[in-house]
Design a protein around this motif. Structure first.
Motif, PDB file in Angstrom:
ATOM      1  N   UNK A 246      19.436  35.930   1.892  1.00 23.16           N
ATOM      2  CA  UNK A 246      18.579  37.114   1.726  1.00 23.16           C
ATOM      3  C   UNK A 246      17.213  36.879   2.352  1.00 23.16           C
ATOM      4  N   UNK A 247      16.675  35.667   2.154  1.00 29.90           N
ATOM      5  CA  UNK A 247      15.357  35.375   2.728  1.00 29.90           C
ATOM      6  C   UNK A 247      15.403  35.412   4.247  1.00 29.90           C
ATOM      7  N   UNK A 248      16.477  34.870   4.825  1.00 29.53           N
ATOM      8  CA  UNK A 248      16.592  34.910   6.278  1.00 29.53           C
ATOM      9  C   UNK A 248      16.696  36.342   6.783  1.00 29.53           C
ATOM     10  N   UNK A 249      17.474  37.149   6.063  1.00 27.74           N
ATOM     11  CA  UNK A 249      17.615  38.548   6.476  1.00 27.74           C
ATOM     12  C   UNK A 249      16.281  39.281   6.361  1.00 27.74           C
ATOM     13  N   UNK A 250      15.539  39.016   5.270  1.00 24.28           N
ATOM     14  CA  UNK A 250      14.227  39.659   5.102  1.00 24.28           C
ATOM     15  C   UNK A 250      13.261  39.217   6.199  1.00 24.28           C
ATOM     16  N   UNK A 251      13.314  37.923   6.555  1.00 24.63           N
ATOM     17  CA  UNK A 251      12.439  37.429   7.608  1.00 24.63           C
ATOM     18  C   UNK A 251      12.789  38.076   8.942  1.00 24.63           C
ATOM     19  N   UNK A 252      14.089  38.213   9.202  1.00 21.08           N
ATOM     20  CA  UNK A 252      14.506  38.853  10.447  1.00 21.08           C
ATOM     21  C   UNK A 252      14.039  40.303  10.506  1.00 21.08           C
ATOM     22  N   UNK A 253      14.088  40.993   9.351  1.00 22.06           N
ATOM     23  CA  UNK A 253      13.628  42.383   9.312  1.00 22.06           C
ATOM     24  C   UNK A 253      12.123  42.448   9.585  1.00 22.06           C
ATOM     25  N   UNK A 254      11.357  41.518   8.944  1.00 19.88           N
ATOM     26  CA  UNK A 254       9.904  41.499   9.179  1.00 19.88           C
ATOM     27  C   UNK A 254       9.587  41.230  10.645  1.00 19.88           C
ATOM     28  N   UNK A 255      10.308  40.278  11.230  1.00 20.08           N
ATOM     29  CA  UNK A 255      10.055  39.942  12.630  1.00 20.08           C
ATOM     30  C   UNK A 255      10.408  41.114  13.543  1.00 20.08           C
ATOM     31  N   UNK A 256      11.483  41.814  13.210  1.00 20.28           N
ATOM     32  CA  UNK A 256      11.870  42.971  14.010  1.00 20.28           C
ATOM     33  C   UNK A 256      10.809  44.063  13.914  1.00 20.28           C
ATOM     34  N   UNK A 257      10.315  44.308  12.685  1.00 16.56           N
ATOM     35  CA  UNK A 257       9.269  45.325  12.516  1.00 16.56           C
ATOM     36  C   UNK A 257       8.007  44.937  13.285  1.00 16.56           C
ATOM     37  N   UNK A 258       7.687  43.646  13.291  1.00 17.78           N
ATOM     38  CA  UNK A 258       6.497  43.193  13.998  1.00 17.78           C
ATOM     39  C   UNK A 258       6.672  43.389  15.503  1.00 17.78           C
ATOM     40  N   UNK A 259       7.885  43.104  16.004  1.00 16.47           N
ATOM     41  CA  UNK A 259       8.128  43.316  17.438  1.00 16.47           C
ATOM     42  C   UNK A 259       8.019  44.796  17.793  1.00 16.47           C
ATOM     43  N   UNK A 260       8.574  45.649  16.915  1.00  9.86           N
ATOM     44  CA  UNK A 260       8.490  47.092  17.156  1.00  9.86           C
ATOM     45  C   UNK A 260       7.037  47.560  17.130  1.00  9.86           C
ATOM     46  N   UNK A 261       6.273  47.024  16.165  1.00 12.08           N
ATOM     47  CA  UNK A 261       4.861  47.401  16.045  1.00 12.08           C
ATOM     48  C   UNK A 261       4.086  47.009  17.300  1.00 12.08           C
ATOM     49  N   UNK A 262       4.313  45.773  17.779  1.00 18.16           N
ATOM     50  CA  UNK A 262       3.603  45.316  18.975  1.00 18.16           C
ATOM     51  C   UNK A 262       4.010  46.138  20.192  1.00 18.16           C
ATOM     52  N   UNK A 263       5.299  46.456  20.280  1.00 14.11           N
ATOM     53  CA  UNK A 263       5.759  47.262  21.409  1.00 14.11           C
ATOM     54  C   UNK A 263       5.133  48.655  21.372  1.00 14.11           C
ATOM     55  N   UNK A 264       5.041  49.225  20.153  1.00 12.23           N
ATOM     56  CA  UNK A 264       4.428  50.553  20.018  1.00 12.23           C
ATOM     57  C   UNK A 264       2.944  50.509  20.395  1.00 12.23           C
ATOM     58  N   UNK A 265       2.255  49.450  19.913  1.00 10.73           N
ATOM     59  CA  UNK A 265       0.831  49.328  20.241  1.00 10.73           C
ATOM     60  C   UNK A 265       0.624  49.170  21.737  1.00 10.73           C
ATOM     61  N   UNK A 266       1.486  48.383  22.372  1.00 13.30           N
ATOM     62  CA  UNK A 266       1.363  48.197  23.817  1.00 13.30           C
ATOM     63  C   UNK A 266       1.631  49.507  24.547  1.00 13.30           C
ATOM     64  N   UNK A 267       2.636  50.255  24.077  1.00 15.82           N
ATOM     65  CA  UNK A 267       2.935  51.549  24.693  1.00 15.82           C
ATOM     66  C   UNK A 267       1.751  52.503  24.547  1.00 15.82           C
TER      67      UNK A 267
END
Length: 361
Positions: A246-267
């Motif tokens: 569960x912790x790994x899955x939660x970490x993967x979700x956080x990392x994915x959200x962070x990547x999406x956030x950075x991509x949105x900010x860059x866009x």
């Protein structure tokens, strides 16, 4: 220059003259570097005795301020290697045996006759008697002879596995049980002894699985008692694994959200820059190239900023008719003749031409 600023500068210069240590304060690095760049010699940072300092003096204000430590980064979730060790009671667990594989008989090719079966049964009886008398090695040898005579008997492998368990050789026992299960997967004995072998090795989940199957096929109090011992440990391991999954899955979700956030900010950043360039181009759109406009004034000429601050010019630039005329004249200055009778356009053209000292039509 503002007289007050000059007065403050004089006071600061006097302070540095009276107490050169001021120049060695950390916050004065920029000023000290500037003075040295001019060829000045900075006096050593000797503390003043106070005779020349008037009022409060920076050299008496205690130690110089230290640079603030950089902000601490937020702790990242633990990686798999940082997962806490699972604590389980390992009492009764032994080191694995590393002996060479035992004789398993010619299971695939040997043709077993009835006479060989009878001889194998005789060896089995002798082995059981030796086992009852505690002669483990003799029992082991007799079971091996029986297996050679009849390598298709699952019970012979299971019986020899029980001897290996008593001799604390769980890996050898597992090999015998694997063969017995291949021959007869519906026999409870191989699962029982393999479960006990896994328990000796600390393989709690495997032990619980085998012992549960043994009890299901043929209930055995001994196997049931051992199952009650290993099952809680197997459950604890399973819960531990699920927890960190569960912790790994939660970490993967956080990392994915962070990547999406950075991509949105860059866009958004790229989009803002693009809009800024378009707006800048639109503001100058009425004067393509600059050179085609009466007066031939390129952008960057003196008076251009003043021109764009003129309310009349700004209002005219919002008029589509005027802008269209600007574009036409900029592309071909001779086209200005077409607008001689349009006072709105000519008034602005004359105003712009006068700004750049260009010839008026």
């Amino acid at each position: 220059m503002d007289p007050r600023k000059v007065t403050e500068l004089k006071a600061f210069v006097q302070l540095c003259t009276d107490n050169p240590a001021v120049l060695h304060l950390p916050e004065m690095d920029f000023f000290r570097s500037w003075l040295q760049g001019l060829g000045a010699t900075i006096p050593s940072a000797t503390k003043n005795d106070g005779s020349s300092c008037k009022g409060s003096c920076p050299c008496d204000a205690g130690p110089p301020p230290t640079t603030a430590p950089p902000p601490q980064a937020e702790p990242s979730p633990p990686s798999e290697s940082e997962e806490s060790e699972l604590e389980i009671d390992m009492e009764g667990v032994i080191e694995p045996d590393t002996d060479d594989a035992q004789e398993m008989g010619d299971y695939e090719n040997l043709e077993v006759t009835e006479e060989m079966m009878d001889q194998a049964n005789e060896k089995k009886v002798e082995a059981i008697e030796a086992l009852g008398e505690g002669e483990l090695q003799k029992a082991l040898d007799l079971f091996t002879e029986a297996i050679k005579l009849n390598p298709r008997s699952a019970i012979l492998y299971a019986k020899r596995a029980s001897v290996y368990i008593k001799m604390q050789k769980p890996n050898a026992a597992i090999r015998d049980c694997d063969r017995a299960i291949d021959i007869n997967p519906d026999s409870a004995q191989p699962y029982k002894w393999r479960g006990k072998a896994h328990r000796l090795l600390g393989h709690w989940e495997e032990a619980a699985k085998d012992l549960a199957i043994a009890c299901k096929l043929d209930y055995d109090e001994d196997a049931s008692a051992m199952l009650k011992e290993v099952q809680p440990k197997a459950n604890k391991i399973l819960e531990h694994r699920r927890k960190y999954q569960r912790k790994r899955e939660e970490r993967e979700i956080r990392e994915k959200k962070e990547r999406v956030k950075k991509a949105r900010e860059e866009h958004e950043r790229v989009q803002r820059e693009q809009e800024a360039r378009e707006q800048a181009g639109g503001a100058h759109g009425g004067f393509p190239g600059g050179a085609g406009f009466p007066g031939g004034a390129p952008f960057g000429m003196p008076g251009l900023q003043e021109l764009f601050n003129d309310p009349e010019v700004l209002m005219a630039m919002k008029d589509p008719e005027v802008m269209a005329a600007f574009q036409d004249v900029a592309q071909n200055p001779a086209n200005i003749a077409k607008y001689q009778s349009n006072p709105k356009i000519m008034a602005l053209i004359n105003k712009l031409s006068s700004k750049f000292s260009g010839p008026q039509p």
